[in-house]
Design a protein around this motif. Structure first.
Motif, PDB file in Angstrom:
ATOM      1  N   THR A 282       0.812  -1.216   0.000  1.00 14.20           N
ATOM      2  CA  THR A 282       0.000   0.000   0.000  1.00 14.20           C
ATOM      3  C   THR A 282       0.846   1.267   0.000  1.00 14.20           C
ATOM      4  O   THR A 282       0.336   2.337  -0.305  1.00 14.20           O
ATOM      5  CB  THR A 282      -0.961   0.018   1.209  1.00 14.20           C
ATOM      6  OG1 THR A 282      -0.195  -0.092   2.416  1.00 14.20           O
ATOM      7  CG2 THR A 282      -1.960  -1.119   1.125  1.00 14.20           C
ATOM      8  N   ALA A 283       2.128   1.128   0.351  1.00 17.46           N
ATOM      9  CA  ALA A 283       3.007   2.300   0.393  1.00 17.46           C
ATOM     10  C   ALA A 283       4.458   1.859   0.356  1.00 17.46           C
ATOM     11  O   ALA A 283       4.786   0.718   0.708  1.00 17.46           O
ATOM     12  CB  ALA A 283       2.743   3.128   1.647  1.00 17.46           C
ATOM     13  N   PHE A 284       5.306   2.778  -0.076  1.00 19.22           N
ATOM     14  CA  PHE A 284       6.752   2.611  -0.030  1.00 19.22           C
ATOM     15  C   PHE A 284       7.295   3.817   0.708  1.00 19.22           C
ATOM     16  O   PHE A 284       6.742   4.903   0.633  1.00 19.22           O
ATOM     17  CB  PHE A 284       7.362   2.610  -1.435  1.00 19.22           C
ATOM     18  CG  PHE A 284       6.872   1.509  -2.323  1.00 19.22           C
ATOM     19  CD1 PHE A 284       7.375   0.232  -2.205  1.00 19.22           C
ATOM     20  CD2 PHE A 284       5.910   1.764  -3.295  1.00 19.22           C
ATOM     21  CE1 PHE A 284       6.933  -0.786  -3.040  1.00 19.22           C
ATOM     22  CE2 PHE A 284       5.461   0.758  -4.134  1.00 19.22           C
ATOM     23  CZ  PHE A 284       5.981  -0.519  -3.999  1.00 19.22           C
TER      24      PHE A 284
ATOM     25  N   GLY B  60       8.687  -1.599   1.954  1.00 17.20           N
ATOM     26  CA  GLY B  60       7.360  -1.838   1.414  1.00 17.20           C
ATOM     27  C   GLY B  60       6.415  -2.079   2.574  1.00 17.20           C
ATOM     28  O   GLY B  60       6.726  -2.860   3.478  1.00 17.20           O
ATOM     29  N   LEU B  61       5.284  -1.398   2.549  1.00  7.78           N
ATOM     30  CA  LEU B  61       4.338  -1.485   3.659  1.00  7.78           C
ATOM     31  C   LEU B  61       2.966  -1.961   3.205  1.00  7.78           C
ATOM     32  O   LEU B  61       2.549  -1.685   2.075  1.00  7.78           O
ATOM     33  CB  LEU B  61       4.181  -0.113   4.328  1.00  7.78           C
ATOM     34  CG  LEU B  61       5.443   0.462   4.946  1.00  7.78           C
ATOM     35  CD1 LEU B  61       6.046   1.485   4.016  1.00  7.78           C
ATOM     36  CD2 LEU B  61       5.151   1.061   6.283  1.00  7.78           C
ATOM     37  N   ILE B  62       2.299  -2.635   4.100  1.00  6.81           N
ATOM     38  CA  ILE B  62       0.869  -2.903   3.974  1.00  6.81           C
ATOM     39  C   ILE B  62       0.273  -2.243   5.204  1.00  6.81           C
ATOM     40  O   ILE B  62       0.552  -2.647   6.339  1.00  6.81           O
ATOM     41  CB  ILE B  62       0.552  -4.405   3.915  1.00  6.81           C
ATOM     42  CG1 ILE B  62       1.125  -5.005   2.628  1.00  6.81           C
ATOM     43  CG2 ILE B  62      -0.960  -4.629   4.002  1.00  6.81           C
ATOM     44  CD1 ILE B  62       0.891  -6.494   2.458  1.00  6.81           C
TER      45      ILE B  62
ATOM     46  N   VAL C   7       6.625  -4.912   5.567  1.00  4.45           N
ATOM     47  CA  VAL C   7       6.535  -6.309   5.136  1.00  4.45           C
ATOM     48  C   VAL C   7       7.620  -6.684   4.133  1.00  4.45           C
ATOM     49  O   VAL C   7       7.788  -7.863   3.813  1.00  4.45           O
ATOM     50  CB  VAL C   7       5.140  -6.642   4.565  1.00  4.45           C
ATOM     51  CG1 VAL C   7       4.059  -6.415   5.613  1.00  4.45           C
ATOM     52  CG2 VAL C   7       4.849  -5.847   3.309  1.00  4.45           C
ATOM     53  N   ALA C   8       8.365  -5.689   3.626  1.00  2.13           N
ATOM     54  CA  ALA C   8       9.406  -5.957   2.643  1.00  2.13           C
ATOM     55  C   ALA C   8      10.444  -4.841   2.692  1.00  2.13           C
ATOM     56  O   ALA C   8      10.147  -3.717   3.116  1.00  2.13           O
ATOM     57  CB  ALA C   8       8.812  -6.056   1.241  1.00  2.13           C
TER      58      ALA C   8
ATOM     59  N   LEU D 292       5.075  -9.569  -3.793  1.00  2.22           N
ATOM     60  CA  LEU D 292       5.614  -8.383  -3.119  1.00  2.22           C
ATOM     61  C   LEU D 292       7.072  -8.140  -3.504  1.00  2.22           C
ATOM     62  O   LEU D 292       7.502  -6.989  -3.653  1.00  2.22           O
ATOM     63  CB  LEU D 292       5.476  -8.508  -1.605  1.00  2.22           C
ATOM     64  CG  LEU D 292       4.048  -8.634  -1.059  1.00  2.22           C
ATOM     65  CD1 LEU D 292       4.058  -8.650   0.458  1.00  2.22           C
ATOM     66  CD2 LEU D 292       3.158  -7.519  -1.575  1.00  2.22           C
ATOM     67  N   GLY D 293       7.840  -9.202  -3.683  1.00  2.00           N
ATOM     68  CA  GLY D 293       9.227  -9.047  -4.117  1.00  2.00           C
ATOM     69  C   GLY D 293       9.309  -8.391  -5.487  1.00  2.00           C
ATOM     70  O   GLY D 293      10.157  -7.530  -5.728  1.00  2.00           O
ATOM     71  N   LYS D 294       8.401  -8.772  -6.377  1.00  2.41           N
ATOM     72  CA  LYS D 294       8.359  -8.146  -7.710  1.00  2.41           C
ATOM     73  C   LYS D 294       8.029  -6.669  -7.598  1.00  2.41           C
ATOM     74  O   LYS D 294       8.579  -5.838  -8.331  1.00  2.41           O
ATOM     75  CB  LYS D 294       7.320  -8.838  -8.589  1.00  2.41           C
ATOM     76  CG  LYS D 294       7.724 -10.222  -9.022  1.00  2.41           C
ATOM     77  CD  LYS D 294       6.638 -10.862  -9.844  1.00  2.41           C
ATOM     78  CE  LYS D 294       6.993 -12.308 -10.145  1.00  2.41           C
ATOM     79  NZ  LYS D 294       5.941 -13.022 -10.836  1.00  2.41           N
ATOM     80  N   GLN D 295       7.134  -6.320  -6.687  1.00  2.55           N
ATOM     81  CA  GLN D 295       6.794  -4.914  -6.489  1.00  2.55           C
ATOM     82  C   GLN D 295       8.002  -4.136  -5.965  1.00  2.55           C
ATOM     83  O   GLN D 295       8.253  -3.000  -6.381  1.00  2.55           O
ATOM     84  CB  GLN D 295       5.613  -4.781  -5.526  1.00  2.55           C
ATOM     85  CG  GLN D 295       4.309  -5.294  -6.101  1.00  2.55           C
ATOM     86  CD  GLN D 295       3.190  -5.253  -5.083  1.00  2.55           C
ATOM     87  OE1 GLN D 295       2.955  -4.223  -4.453  1.00  2.55           O
ATOM     88  NE2 GLN D 295       2.505  -6.376  -4.899  1.00  2.55           N
ATOM     89  N   MET D 296       8.786  -4.760  -5.080  1.00  4.03           N
ATOM     90  CA  MET D 296       9.986  -4.100  -4.566  1.00  4.03           C
ATOM     91  C   MET D 296      11.032  -3.933  -5.672  1.00  4.03           C
ATOM     92  O   MET D 296      11.691  -2.897  -5.749  1.00  4.03           O
ATOM     93  CB  MET D 296      10.568  -4.888  -3.385  1.00  4.03           C
ATOM     94  CG  MET D 296       9.679  -4.904  -2.147  1.00  4.03           C
ATOM     95  SD  MET D 296       9.278  -3.262  -1.485  1.00  4.03           S
ATOM     96  CE  MET D 296      10.876  -2.746  -0.865  1.00  4.03           C
TER      97      MET D 296
END
Length: 121
Positions: free
Chosen positions: A6-8, A67-69, A74-75, A102-106
């Motif tokens: 949901t956010a970085f 990386g946040l939820i 969370v990442a 999530l890793g792909k998003q990071m």
């Protein structure tokens, strides 16, 4: 269940404890724990410590992205400039969230940050 970040945000010194816990949990979990990044069968001890993470945060041309939820970290991933290139490391996702994208998003964030902020490849 797939859930997007949901956010970085950029890590701050107050985040060091959470980053250390996340990385060590992702790479060196207790025996029998899941997650595909499990190294515990090959390497003993912590993957990273607070001093190492703090050095990453204080180093020029270096950033740890989170990386946040919601408000939960969370990442994470470390991005560092080396000449015209960006090097990444310490990519970690909570073990129970691995395999959900999530890793792909990071990694996508790494590409965006590297190109936008530093003109790197």
């Amino acid at each position: 269940m797939k859930k997007d970040l949901t956010a970085f945000r950029t890590a701050l010194p107050d985040d060091v404890g959470a980053i250390v816990q996340l990385v060590n949990c992702a790479y060196r979990p207790e025996a029998g724990a899941g997650g595909w990044t499990h190294e515990s069968d090959w390497v003993a001890g912590a993957r990273v410590n607070a001093q190492q993470v703090l050095e990453m945060l204080c180093k020029p041309c270096s950033v740890v992205a989170l990386g946040l939820i919601g408000t939960e970290i969370v990442a994470c991933v470390h991005i560092e400039k080396h000449g015209d290139d960006a090097h990444i490391g310490m990519l970690a996702v909570q073990p129970h969230r691995q395999g959900t994208g999530l890793g792909k998003q990071m990694l996508a964030l790494c590409r965006t940050v590297s190109r936008r902020d530093a003109g790197l490849r």
